[in-house]
Write a protein that holds these residues in place. Structure first.
Motif, PDB file in Angstrom:
ATOM      1  N   PRO A   5     -50.499 -28.091  28.484  1.00  0.00           N
ATOM      2  CA  PRO A   5     -49.375 -28.700  29.211  1.00  0.00           C
ATOM      3  C   PRO A   5     -48.567 -29.667  28.339  1.00  0.00           C
ATOM      4  O   PRO A   5     -47.336 -29.688  28.401  1.00  0.00           O
ATOM      5  CB  PRO A   5     -50.046 -29.448  30.362  1.00  0.00           C
ATOM      6  CG  PRO A   5     -51.444 -29.026  30.384  1.00  0.00           C
ATOM      7  CD  PRO A   5     -51.779 -28.341  29.125  1.00  0.00           C
ATOM      8  N   PHE A   6     -49.265 -30.422  27.515  1.00  0.00           N
ATOM      9  CA  PHE A   6     -48.559 -31.385  26.655  1.00  0.00           C
ATOM     10  C   PHE A   6     -47.593 -30.660  25.732  1.00  0.00           C
ATOM     11  O   PHE A   6     -46.417 -30.985  25.640  1.00  0.00           O
ATOM     12  CB  PHE A   6     -49.590 -32.166  25.841  1.00  0.00           C
ATOM     13  CG  PHE A   6     -48.989 -33.064  24.794  1.00  0.00           C
ATOM     14  CD1 PHE A   6     -48.364 -34.248  25.143  1.00  0.00           C
ATOM     15  CD2 PHE A   6     -49.035 -32.703  23.453  1.00  0.00           C
ATOM     16  CE1 PHE A   6     -47.811 -35.062  24.190  1.00  0.00           C
ATOM     17  CE2 PHE A   6     -48.469 -33.515  22.485  1.00  0.00           C
ATOM     18  CZ  PHE A   6     -47.860 -34.693  22.856  1.00  0.00           C
ATOM     19  N   LYS A   7     -48.106 -29.633  25.088  1.00  0.00           N
ATOM     20  CA  LYS A   7     -47.294 -28.852  24.163  1.00  0.00           C
ATOM     21  C   LYS A   7     -46.089 -28.252  24.881  1.00  0.00           C
ATOM     22  O   LYS A   7     -44.954 -28.349  24.430  1.00  0.00           O
ATOM     23  CB  LYS A   7     -48.161 -27.762  23.555  1.00  0.00           C
ATOM     24  CG  LYS A   7     -47.411 -26.779  22.682  1.00  0.00           C
ATOM     25  CD  LYS A   7     -48.389 -25.754  22.111  1.00  0.00           C
ATOM     26  CE  LYS A   7     -47.697 -24.481  21.704  1.00  0.00           C
ATOM     27  NZ  LYS A   7     -48.646 -23.440  21.307  1.00  0.00           N
ATOM     28  N   THR A   8     -46.369 -27.646  26.056  1.00  0.00           N
ATOM     29  CA  THR A   8     -45.280 -27.024  26.798  1.00  0.00           C
ATOM     30  C   THR A   8     -44.226 -28.062  27.176  1.00  0.00           C
ATOM     31  O   THR A   8     -43.025 -27.837  27.008  1.00  0.00           O
ATOM     32  CB  THR A   8     -45.819 -26.360  28.082  1.00  0.00           C
ATOM     33  OG1 THR A   8     -47.028 -25.688  27.747  1.00  0.00           O
ATOM     34  CG2 THR A   8     -44.816 -25.405  28.659  1.00  0.00           C
ATOM     35  N   ALA A   9     -44.696 -29.206  27.657  1.00  0.00           N
ATOM     36  CA  ALA A   9     -43.743 -30.237  28.097  1.00  0.00           C
ATOM     37  C   ALA A   9     -42.849 -30.676  26.940  1.00  0.00           C
ATOM     38  O   ALA A   9     -41.632 -30.769  27.073  1.00  0.00           O
ATOM     39  CB  ALA A   9     -44.507 -31.429  28.664  1.00  0.00           C
ATOM     40  N   VAL A  10     -43.467 -30.925  25.788  1.00  0.00           N
ATOM     41  CA  VAL A  10     -42.683 -31.377  24.637  1.00  0.00           C
ATOM     42  C   VAL A  10     -41.673 -30.318  24.231  1.00  0.00           C
ATOM     43  O   VAL A  10     -40.488 -30.609  24.007  1.00  0.00           O
ATOM     44  CB  VAL A  10     -43.611 -31.702  23.450  1.00  0.00           C
ATOM     45  CG1 VAL A  10     -42.785 -31.949  22.202  1.00  0.00           C
ATOM     46  CG2 VAL A  10     -44.466 -32.908  23.754  1.00  0.00           C
ATOM     47  N   LEU A  11     -42.140 -29.075  24.164  1.00  0.00           N
ATOM     48  CA  LEU A  11     -41.233 -28.020  23.722  1.00  0.00           C
ATOM     49  C   LEU A  11     -40.091 -27.808  24.707  1.00  0.00           C
ATOM     50  O   LEU A  11     -38.942 -27.629  24.304  1.00  0.00           O
ATOM     51  CB  LEU A  11     -42.003 -26.716  23.507  1.00  0.00           C
ATOM     52  CG  LEU A  11     -42.886 -26.737  22.256  1.00  0.00           C
ATOM     53  CD1 LEU A  11     -43.619 -25.427  22.093  1.00  0.00           C
ATOM     54  CD2 LEU A  11     -42.064 -27.043  21.010  1.00  0.00           C
ATOM     55  N   VAL A  12     -40.404 -27.872  25.989  1.00  0.00           N
ATOM     56  CA  VAL A  12     -39.343 -27.720  26.986  1.00  0.00           C
ATOM     57  C   VAL A  12     -38.332 -28.854  26.847  1.00  0.00           C
ATOM     58  O   VAL A  12     -37.132 -28.649  26.852  1.00  0.00           O
ATOM     59  CB  VAL A  12     -39.936 -27.696  28.414  1.00  0.00           C
ATOM     60  CG1 VAL A  12     -38.846 -27.899  29.452  1.00  0.00           C
ATOM     61  CG2 VAL A  12     -40.649 -26.381  28.647  1.00  0.00           C
ATOM     62  N   LEU A  13     -38.852 -30.065  26.667  1.00  0.00           N
ATOM     63  CA  LEU A  13     -37.966 -31.224  26.557  1.00  0.00           C
ATOM     64  C   LEU A  13     -37.023 -31.075  25.361  1.00  0.00           C
ATOM     65  O   LEU A  13     -35.803 -31.170  25.494  1.00  0.00           O
ATOM     66  CB  LEU A  13     -38.805 -32.500  26.407  1.00  0.00           C
ATOM     67  CG  LEU A  13     -38.016 -33.783  26.206  1.00  0.00           C
ATOM     68  CD1 LEU A  13     -37.218 -34.117  27.463  1.00  0.00           C
ATOM     69  CD2 LEU A  13     -38.934 -34.947  25.854  1.00  0.00           C
ATOM     70  N   ALA A  16     -40.398 -38.302  18.151  1.00  0.00           N
ATOM     71  CA  ALA A  16     -41.794 -38.392  17.744  1.00  0.00           C
ATOM     72  C   ALA A  16     -42.598 -37.252  18.351  1.00  0.00           C
ATOM     73  O   ALA A  16     -43.408 -36.607  17.671  1.00  0.00           O
ATOM     74  CB  ALA A  16     -42.369 -39.728  18.177  1.00  0.00           C
ATOM     75  N   LEU A  17     -42.345 -36.978  19.629  1.00  0.00           N
ATOM     76  CA  LEU A  17     -43.054 -35.875  20.283  1.00  0.00           C
ATOM     77  C   LEU A  17     -42.737 -34.558  19.585  1.00  0.00           C
ATOM     78  O   LEU A  17     -43.622 -33.730  19.337  1.00  0.00           O
ATOM     79  CB  LEU A  17     -42.651 -35.803  21.761  1.00  0.00           C
ATOM     80  CG  LEU A  17     -43.160 -36.966  22.619  1.00  0.00           C
ATOM     81  CD1 LEU A  17     -42.603 -36.873  24.027  1.00  0.00           C
ATOM     82  CD2 LEU A  17     -44.682 -36.965  22.647  1.00  0.00           C
ATOM     83  N   THR A  18     -41.451 -34.386  19.252  1.00  0.00           N
ATOM     84  CA  THR A  18     -41.059 -33.156  18.579  1.00  0.00           C
ATOM     85  C   THR A  18     -41.756 -33.028  17.234  1.00  0.00           C
ATOM     86  O   THR A  18     -42.269 -31.960  16.875  1.00  0.00           O
ATOM     87  CB  THR A  18     -39.536 -33.144  18.361  1.00  0.00           C
ATOM     88  OG1 THR A  18     -38.903 -33.437  19.599  1.00  0.00           O
ATOM     89  CG2 THR A  18     -39.074 -31.805  17.847  1.00  0.00           C
ATOM     90  N   ALA A  19     -41.793 -34.134  16.494  1.00  0.00           N
ATOM     91  CA  ALA A  19     -42.421 -34.092  15.174  1.00  0.00           C
ATOM     92  C   ALA A  19     -43.895 -33.749  15.309  1.00  0.00           C
ATOM     93  O   ALA A  19     -44.432 -32.934  14.543  1.00  0.00           O
ATOM     94  CB  ALA A  19     -42.249 -35.434  14.484  1.00  0.00           C
ATOM     95  N   LEU A  20     -44.552 -34.331  16.305  1.00  0.00           N
ATOM     96  CA  LEU A  20     -45.972 -34.022  16.530  1.00  0.00           C
ATOM     97  C   LEU A  20     -46.156 -32.544  16.836  1.00  0.00           C
ATOM     98  O   LEU A  20     -47.028 -31.876  16.268  1.00  0.00           O
ATOM     99  CB  LEU A  20     -46.511 -34.855  17.701  1.00  0.00           C
ATOM    100  CG  LEU A  20     -46.900 -36.282  17.361  1.00  0.00           C
ATOM    101  CD1 LEU A  20     -47.295 -37.027  18.622  1.00  0.00           C
ATOM    102  CD2 LEU A  20     -48.055 -36.280  16.362  1.00  0.00           C
ATOM    103  N   ALA A  21     -45.303 -32.025  17.700  1.00  0.00           N
ATOM    104  CA  ALA A  21     -45.416 -30.615  18.074  1.00  0.00           C
ATOM    105  C   ALA A  21     -45.189 -29.736  16.848  1.00  0.00           C
ATOM    106  O   ALA A  21     -45.923 -28.782  16.611  1.00  0.00           O
ATOM    107  CB  ALA A  21     -44.406 -30.287  19.161  1.00  0.00           C
ATOM    108  N   LEU A  22     -44.179 -30.078  16.074  1.00  0.00           N
ATOM    109  CA  LEU A  22     -43.878 -29.280  14.886  1.00  0.00           C
ATOM    110  C   LEU A  22     -45.032 -29.335  13.897  1.00  0.00           C
ATOM    111  O   LEU A  22     -45.326 -28.375  13.197  1.00  0.00           O
ATOM    112  CB  LEU A  22     -42.593 -29.789  14.216  1.00  0.00           C
ATOM    113  CG  LEU A  22     -41.276 -29.354  14.842  1.00  0.00           C
ATOM    114  CD1 LEU A  22     -40.117 -30.105  14.220  1.00  0.00           C
ATOM    115  CD2 LEU A  22     -41.087 -27.853  14.682  1.00  0.00           C
ATOM    116  N   HIS A  23     -45.668 -30.482  13.823  1.00  0.00           N
ATOM    117  CA  HIS A  23     -46.725 -30.662  12.845  1.00  0.00           C
ATOM    118  C   HIS A  23     -48.017 -29.983  13.263  1.00  0.00           C
ATOM    119  O   HIS A  23     -48.708 -29.374  12.447  1.00  0.00           O
ATOM    120  CB  HIS A  23     -46.972 -32.162  12.651  1.00  0.00           C
ATOM    121  CG  HIS A  23     -48.043 -32.455  11.654  1.00  0.00           C
ATOM    122  ND1 HIS A  23     -47.830 -32.292  10.308  1.00  0.00           N
ATOM    123  CD2 HIS A  23     -49.313 -32.870  11.790  1.00  0.00           C
ATOM    124  CE1 HIS A  23     -48.927 -32.602   9.665  1.00  0.00           C
ATOM    125  NE2 HIS A  23     -49.853 -32.957  10.539  1.00  0.00           N
TER     126      HIS A  23
END
Lengths: 256, 285, 346
Positions: B8-16, A78-85
Motif C-alpha cells: 500500500p505504501f508503494k502504491t500510495a506514493v506512486l499514485v501521488l 522524499a517519498l518519490t526518491a524513496l520509491a525510486l530508490h
C-alpha cells in the motif's frame, strides 16, 4: 607564475560578481533620492519599506508561499526518491525522465502550460495556483537531493533492520529517515529559495488576490531607480546568506 | 519477505507522484501542443479549425530574426560564461580543500539572492550616470559617459551575471574528478601542456561543458525580465515573445508554437549531452 | 476527476491559513504611478476598505489580463483609456455604473462626458485626462525642438525615448506623415511603420512604466512623454521641458470602469465617488500632474498648478491635437503586427 595567476583570476571574478551587490548594499544606506550621488548615511529607505503596507503584506505572502511550497515538495519529493530508490516498478524510467524534463524545461514553458491548465479547470489565480506551480518546479530538485543521499547509503542497514524483525514502517522511521534527514533539509531550503526567487512562473499564475514579493519588486524595478529596492535587496541578501549558512552547517554536521 | 505494509505504501506514493506529474506537467504540456495547432480567437483565445498557421508564422522572416537574435544573445552569453567559467572552475579545483568550501559558498550566495534585485544592481552599475561611468571618468579613461544601458551588450552582461554559477558548478565537478595520475601519465608519455589539454583535459571535461551549456543556454532564452530592465524593451528574447503573445497580444497559438520550439531546442541539447556522456563512458572503459 | 484531485490539494494547502477575519478589499488595476498613495490611505481611513493596487503599462496588457481573469473576478476597478472603454463595452466586459452612488458626477467637464465611446457614460467615469508630447532636456539638447519630425534629426541618434505604447508611437508616425493618428487605413499604417523604422536607430528605449525616468537617469535627452510625468520630473530636473509639437499633441482620457464580474462593485462605486470629491481630485492633479476633468476640483488647485501649461494646456497648445478613438479590432491587428515588427527589428 602558476601560483599567482589562478589566484588573481579567482579574485577578479569574485570582485566582478560582488561589485554590484556591494554597491546595492552601500546605496541602501544612502540618504540621497537620486540614487547616484552619496548624500550621507540614513535608514530612511528601510523605514519607508516597512511603512509600505502592500510591501509588507507581499513579504508575508511570499514567505508563507515559499514555506508551504517547500514543505509540500519536500514531502512528495522524499517519498518519490524513496520509491525510486527501493522499489522496482513499471514506468520507473518514465518517472525519472519526467522529473528530469521538469527540471530542464525552460521556466517560461512551464509557466504558460500551467496557465493554460488553470484556465481550463477554472482555478482562480492566487495562492493555490501559485502553490501548485511552485511545488511542481521544486519537486525534481528535492528528488535529486534525496536520491544523491540515498545512493551513498549502505544497503545492508535496512536489510539488517528487517532481519532483526523491524517492519517496513519501523525500518523507515528508525533507519531511513535519520539517514536522509540532511538531504531533506537541504532540499527544503533549496525549494524555499527557488520559490522565493521565482519571477517567470509567478508572473503567469498569480492574481491580485495574492501578491508576492518578486512581482512587487518587478513592478518597482521596471519603474526605474528606487532606493527602496536597494534596501529590500540588502535584506533579501542577508536572509539568503543566513539560509545558506544554515544549510551548509546542517550538511557538514551530518557528515561528521 | 515483503511485509504487508509495503505494497500500500508503494502504491500510495506512486499514485501521488504520478498523479501530480500527469496533472501538472503532462496535461498542461499537452494543452500547449493543442493550443499551438488551433486558430487565434480574439474572444476566447483559441478556437477551431486546426491549423499549422502558428508554425508558419514562426517561419516569417521577422520572427525568425527575433528567434535567431535571441539564440545569438543566448549563445554569446553561454560563450562568455564558458570562457570565464572554464579557467575559473579549473583554478577553483586547485585551491586547498578548506578554502574551496568557502569559495563555493561565495559563488552560490548571489545565486540564492533574488535575481531581479541582482539585475537591478547591475543597472545601477551600467547606467549613464552610474558607478562604472563615474569611476572611468574620474580615472580619466573616458571623457563622455559610455552608453552601456539599453543595449544588446547590457542584456548579455545581465544574462552572464545571472547564469555564470550554472556554468561553473558542473565544470567544477568534472575538474574535481579529473585524476591527477591521468595528467601525469600524459606528461610521462611525452605530451606537452597543450597536447595534454587538447587530448586529455578537454575530452574528460566535455560532459561538464555540455551540462553547463545546457544550464545556461536555455534559461538565457527565456529570462524575459532581463531585456525589460537592461535592454530598454528592445533586444528581445524568445521569452519576451512568448510572454507578449500570452499576456499582451493574445495570440495563444503563436505563443504556444514558440514555446514548443524552445522545448525542442532543449530536447536536442539533452540528447547531445547524453550522447557525449556515453562516448566518454565507452572510451573510459 | 480533476475537481476531486484539486479539492484534495486545496484541503492540504489551506489548512493552517484562514480563520481570521478578512478586511474588505478593493482590487484596483491601474497604470503604474497613476494614483498618489495618500489618496489610497485616506480612502482606507474613511471606509475601512483596503486597496490592493496592481499595475500595468499598456492598455493592451490591461485588456489581456482582464480577459484572462474574466471568470475569476480578480479586479474590481480598472482605468483604461477611452478607446479601450468602447472596445470593452462592446465586448460586454463591463458592468453598468450606478450613477445614484456617485455624487460628484455633475462636476465633470461637459466636454469630457457623454463621448461617442460611451454614450451617457453608462459604463465609465472619467478619471484624468492628459496629453503625450515632446520631452526635451534643454541642458543637453542644442537648438530648438518644436515638432515630432525633429526626432528624426541625426543629432539625436541613440538619445530618443518612445513610450511603450503601440497607439501612441504610431500616432506620431502618422502625424508626421500628415495622416490622422486614428487612421484605420492599412496603407497609411504601413507608411507610418516605414517612417518609424527610420527613427529606430535613434531610439534608445521604450518606457511606459515611468516615461520620466530615462530622462532623469540621463539615458535619453529627447522623445515622448506624458504631461503628468513631465510635471513630476520637473521637480528634480527643471531643465526638462514639455513641448507641444507642431503636428499636434496626442490627447487621451482615462476612465474608471468596473469589470462585469467584479467581486466588490460596491467598493468600486465608493472609490469612484471618493475620487470625484473636489479636494481629492485636486490633490491627485497636483501630485501627479495630469489634468482633472473635475471642474469643482479645478477651482481648488493652487495657482501654479492651474496655470501650468504642461498640465492644463491653453487653446493654442491644443491646435492640431487629436483625441485617441477606438479604431476597431481589425485595424488594431494591423497596428499590432507592425508594432511587433518595429520593436523586434534590429
Amino acid at each position: 607564475m602558476t601560483r599567482w595567476l589562478p589566484r588573481t583570476y579567482l579574485t577578479l571574478v569574485y570582485l566582478l560578481l560582488y561589485a554590484p551587490i556591494a554597491v546595492l548594499v552601500v546605496f541602501s544606506f544612502n540618504d540621497s533620492r537620486t540614487g547616484y550621488e552619496w548624500g550621507g548615511l540614513s535608514w530612511r529607505w528601510y523605514e519607508s519599506l516597512f511603512n509600505n503596507r502592500a510591501m509588507v503584506e507581499a513579504m508575508w505572502n511570499s514567505l508563507w508561499l515559499a514555506l508551504s511550497a517547500a514543505t509540500i515538495s519536500t514531502l512528495i519529493g522524499a517519498l518519490t526518491a524513496l520509491a525510486l530508490h527501493r522499489y522496482r516498478f513499471r514506468g520507473k524510467k518514465a518517472l525519472n525522465g519526467m522529473l528530469f524534463v521538469v527540471m530542464m524545461s525552460p521556466e517560461i514553458v512551464l509557466a504558460i502550460s500551467l496557465l493554460a491548465l488553470f484556465l481550463l479547470v477554472g482555478l482562480q489565480l492566487g495562492y493555490v495556483s501559485l502553490l501548485l506551480a511552485h511545488v511542481t518546479f521544486c519537486l525534481p530538485f528535492v528528488v535529486i537531493t534525496v536520491m544523491a543521499r540515498l545512493s551513498g547509503f549502505d544497503e545492508r542497514l535496512p536489510e539488517a533492520a528487517r532481519d532483526l524483525g523491524a517492519s517496513d514502517f519501523t525500518m523507515t522511521r528508525t533507519v531511513l529517515i535519520p539517514v536522509i534527514m540532511p538531504a531533506l533539509l537541504a532540499g527544503w531550503l533549496l525549494g524555499f529559495t527557488l520559490s522565493l526567487d521565482d519571477v517567470v512562473v509567478s508572473t503567469f499564475v498569480s492574481g491580485p488576490s495574492y501578491e508576492i514579493l518578486p512581482l512587487r519588486i518587478y513592478s518597482m524595478v521596471r519603474v526605474g531607480l528606487k532606493p527602496e529596492v536597494n534596501a529590500l535587496g540588502t535584506l533579501l541578501l542577508m536572509f539568503s546568506m543566513v539560509m545558506l549558512i544554515m544549510s551548509q552547517w546542517i550538511l557538514t554536521r551530518s557528515k561528521q | 519477505m515483503r511485509s504487508a505494509l509495503q505494497q500500500p505504501f508503494k502504491t500510495a506514493v506512486l499514485v501521488l507522484v504520478w498523479g501530480w506529474l500527469l496533472f501538472l506537467v503532462f496535461t498542461p504540456n499537452l494543452l500547449v501542443v493543442g493550443a499551438s495547432v488551433m486558430t487565434r480567437d480574439p474572444g476566447s483565445f483559441i478556437s477551431l479549425p486546426i491549423t499549422l498557421d502558428a508554425y508558419r508564422q514562426l517561419l516569417n522572416p521577422l520572427y525568425l530574426d527575433v528567434f535567431l537574435h535571441s539564440l545569438y544573445m543566448a549563445s554569446m552569453t553561454t560563450l562568455v560564461c564558458l570562457v570565464i567559467g572554464y579557467p575559473f572552475a579549473w583554478a577553483l579545483s586547485k585551491v586547498p580543500r578548506q578554502r574551496q568550501v568557502l569559495l563555493i559558498f561565495l559563488l552560490i550566495v548571489p545565486f540564492w539572492t533574488n535575481s531581479l534585485v541582482r539585475t537591478y544592481a547591475l543597472k545601477l552599475m551600467l547606467a549613464t550616470n552610474g558607478l562604472l561611468n563615474n569611476a572611468l571618468m574620474s580615472l580619466g579613461l573616458i571623457e563622455e559617459p559610455l552608453k552601456l544601458l539599453y543595449s544588446e551588450g547590457a542584456v548579455i552582461i545581465g544574462l552572464v551575471y545571472l547564469l555564470l554559477p550554472f556554468m561553473i558548478l558542473p565544470l567544477y565537478s568534472v575538474f574535481e574528478d579529473l585524476r591527477e595520475d591521468l595528467l601525469r601519465a600524459s606528461h610521462d608519455l611525452g605530451a606537452g601542456h597543450f597536447a595534454t589539454f587538447v587530448h586529455v583535459i578537454v575530452p574528460l571535461t566535455l560532459p561538464g561543458v555540455l551540462a553547463g551549456v545546457m544550464l545556461v543556454l536555455l534559461p538565457a532564452m527565456g529570462l524575459f525580465f532581463v531585456p525589460d530592465i537592461l535592454g530598454g524593451s528592445r533586444n528581445l528574447l524568445v521569452g519576451n515573445v512568448i510572454k507578449n503573445q500570452f499576456l499582451d497580444a493574445r495570440n495563444w497559438p503563436f505563443g504556444a508554437a514558440a514555446s514548443i520550439v524552445l522545448t525542442l531546442t532543449m530536447a536536442f541539447l539533452m540528447f547531445a549531452h547524453r550522447l557525449s556522456k556515453r562516448r566518454i563512458g565507452e572510451e573510459g572503459a | 476527476m480533476k475537481k476531486i484531485a484539486l479539492a484534495g490539494l486545496l484541503a492540504v494547502s489551506l489548512t493552517g491559513c484562514g480563520g481570521s477575519e478578512e478586511p474588505e478589499v478593493l482590487n484596483l488595476y491601474n497604470w503604474s504611478e497613476y494614483m498618489p498613495q495618500e489618496v489610497l490611505d485616506r480612502f482606507t481611513e474613511e471606509t475601512g476598505i483596503q486597496v490592493v493596487y496592481t499595475t500595468y503599462d499598456s492598455n493592451e496588457a490591461m485588456y489581456a489580463r482582464l480577459k484572462l481573469l474574466d471568470d475569476s473576478a480578480a479586479y474590481d476597478l480598472a482605468v483604461p483609456s477611452t478607446y479601450y472603454v468602447s472596445k470593452m463595452r462592446q465586448e460586454d466586459l463591463l458592468m453598468p455604473i450606478d450613477r445614484s452612488k456617485i455624487d460628484g458626477f455633475d462636476n465633470l467637464d461637459p466636454e469630457l462626458v457623454d463621448l461617442d465611446v460611451d454614450p451617457d457614460n453608462k459604463y465609465s467615469v472619467p478619471y484624468l485626462w492628459g496629453t503625450t508630447g515632446l520631452a526635451v532636456d534643454t541642458a543637453d539638447v542644442e537648438g530648438e525642438v518644436t515638432a515630432w519630425e525633429d526626432l528624426w534629426d541625426e543629432r539625436f541618434e541613440g538619445r530618443v525615448m518612445l513610450t511603450n505604447d503601440m497607439r501612441e508611437v504610431f500616432h506620431v508616425g502618422l502625424r508626421v506623415l500628415g495622416y490622422s493618428g486614428n487612421s484605420t487605413n492599412p496603407e497609411e499604417i504601413e507608411a507610418a511603420y516605414e517612417k518609424l523604422t527610420e527613427l529606430m536607430p535613434s531610439v534608445r528605449t521604450f518606457n511606459s512604466d515611468a516615461p520620466r525616468m530615462p530622462y532623469l537617469e540621463g539615458e535619453t535627452d529627447v522623445g515622448m512623454i506624458w504631461n503628468g510625468e513631465a510635471v513630476m520630473a520637473q521637480d528634480t530636473m527643471p531643465a526638462l521641458e514639455y513641448v507641444y509639437p507642431e503636428e499636434g499633441i496626442i490627447a487621451w482620457l482615462d476612465s474608471f470602469v468596473i469589470p462585469k464580474n467584479a467581486k466588490n462593485p460596491e467598493a468600486a462605486h465608493k472609490f469612484i465617488n471618493f475620487v470625484l470629491k473636489p479636494e481629492i481630485s485636486a490633490l491627485i492633479s497636483e501630485e501627479i500632474g495630469y489634468a482633472t476633468p473635475n471642474l469643482a476640483a479645478r477651482d481648488l488647485l493652487p495657482e501654479e498648478v492651474a496655470n501650468n501649461r504642461a498640465s492644463y494646456p491653453n487653446a493654442t497648445d491644443m491646435v492640431n491635437a487629436e483625441f485617441q478613438t477606438d479604431i476597431g479590432d481589425e485595424a488594431l491587428q494591423v497596428y499590432a503586427k507592425y508594432w511587433e515588427m518595429l520593436k523586434s527589428g534590429q
